[in-house]
Design an enzyme around this catalytic site. Sequence first.
Site, short mmCIF file in Angstrom:
data_model
loop_
_atom_site.label_atom_id
_atom_site.label_comp_id
_atom_site.label_asym_id
_atom_site.label_seq_id
_atom_site.Cartn_x
_atom_site.Cartn_y
_atom_site.Cartn_z
N ASN A 43 92.11 88.04 -35.45
CA ASN A 43 93.30 87.89 -36.13
C ASN A 43 94.33 87.49 -35.21
O ASN A 43 94.51 87.87 -34.23
CB ASN A 43 93.77 89.00 -37.31
N GLU A 45 98.32 87.05 -35.71
CA GLU A 45 99.59 87.15 -36.65
C GLU A 45 100.75 86.26 -36.19
O GLU A 45 100.76 85.66 -35.07
CB GLU A 45 99.98 88.70 -36.67
N CYS A 54 93.48 85.09 -40.35
CA CYS A 54 92.55 86.44 -40.32
C CYS A 54 91.44 86.13 -39.33
O CYS A 54 91.12 84.88 -38.95
CB CYS A 54 91.99 86.54 -41.51
N GLU A 56 88.21 86.10 -39.65
CA GLU A 56 86.94 85.45 -40.27
C GLU A 56 87.28 83.97 -40.16
O GLU A 56 86.40 83.05 -39.80
CB GLU A 56 86.95 85.86 -41.50
N CYS A 88 89.14 89.14 -46.74
CA CYS A 88 90.33 89.07 -47.79
C CYS A 88 89.96 88.01 -48.77
O CYS A 88 89.14 87.15 -48.43
CB CYS A 88 91.57 88.97 -47.07
N CYS A 91 89.98 84.44 -46.92
CA CYS A 91 88.79 84.36 -46.38
C CYS A 91 87.50 84.10 -47.08
O CYS A 91 86.61 83.38 -46.51
CB CYS A 91 88.58 85.28 -45.29
N1 THU Z 1 92.83 90.70 -41.44
C1 THU Z 1 91.82 90.07 -41.04
O1 THU Z 1 91.73 89.43 -39.84
N2 THU Z 1 90.56 89.87 -41.77
C2 THU Z 1 90.71 90.40 -43.10
O2 THU Z 1 89.72 90.10 -43.79
C3 THU Z 1 91.68 91.39 -43.66
C4 THU Z 1 92.98 91.33 -42.90
C5 THU Z 1 93.85 90.91 -40.66
C6 THU Z 1 95.36 90.17 -41.21
C7 THU Z 1 96.33 90.90 -40.57
O3 THU Z 1 96.48 90.34 -39.18
C8 THU Z 1 95.96 92.21 -40.42
O4 THU Z 1 94.47 92.20 -40.73
C9 THU Z 1 96.58 93.27 -41.46
O5 THU Z 1 96.42 92.55 -42.80
#
Ligand code: THU
Length: 132
Positions: A43, A45, A54, A56, A88, A91
């Site tokens: 991830n 941000e 994310c 994925e 999520c 994704c």
């Molecule tokens: N996140 C992912 O990398 N993958 C997911 O499927 C769910 C959420 C990350 C996004 C963000 O940086 C952190 O997790 C909290 O939501």
Amino acid sequence: MTIPADLFEAACAARANAHSRYSGFRVGAAIRLASGEVFGGCNVENASYGATICAERGAIMSAVAACGAIEIAEVLVLSEANPPWPPCGMCRQVIAEFAAPECVVWCVNDSGEGSKRPFAEFFPQSFDASAL
Ligand code: THU
């Protein structure tokens, strides 16, 4: 069900580079293509929170950049959560674009807890190229 070691290791290595200064949640992902190639992602941000990518989707973008046309056979999501996080919604939509019909998703954590389910169970009635 044995968690695939190569996917776990690729997700773990990518997660070490997670940029998660806002949420504090570090996530790694790895995908296996139908060709057998494995790509990892983490991830990333952003101060403008909605611009966050994310793990994925990071893995998928790397695979497309490297290979062009891809077909995803397997996805592994590595979180620090218990139970392990699933992909999520955004994704799932992106996975649907490239998923092989038999694509499976592993949701795992560092304790080795995890489960595997067909991607179709995560995202039934997907809107994808077949609809257009
Ligand atoms: N996140 C992912 O990398 N993958 C997911 O499927 C769910 C959420 C990350 C996004 C963000 O940086 C952190 O997790 C909290 O939501």
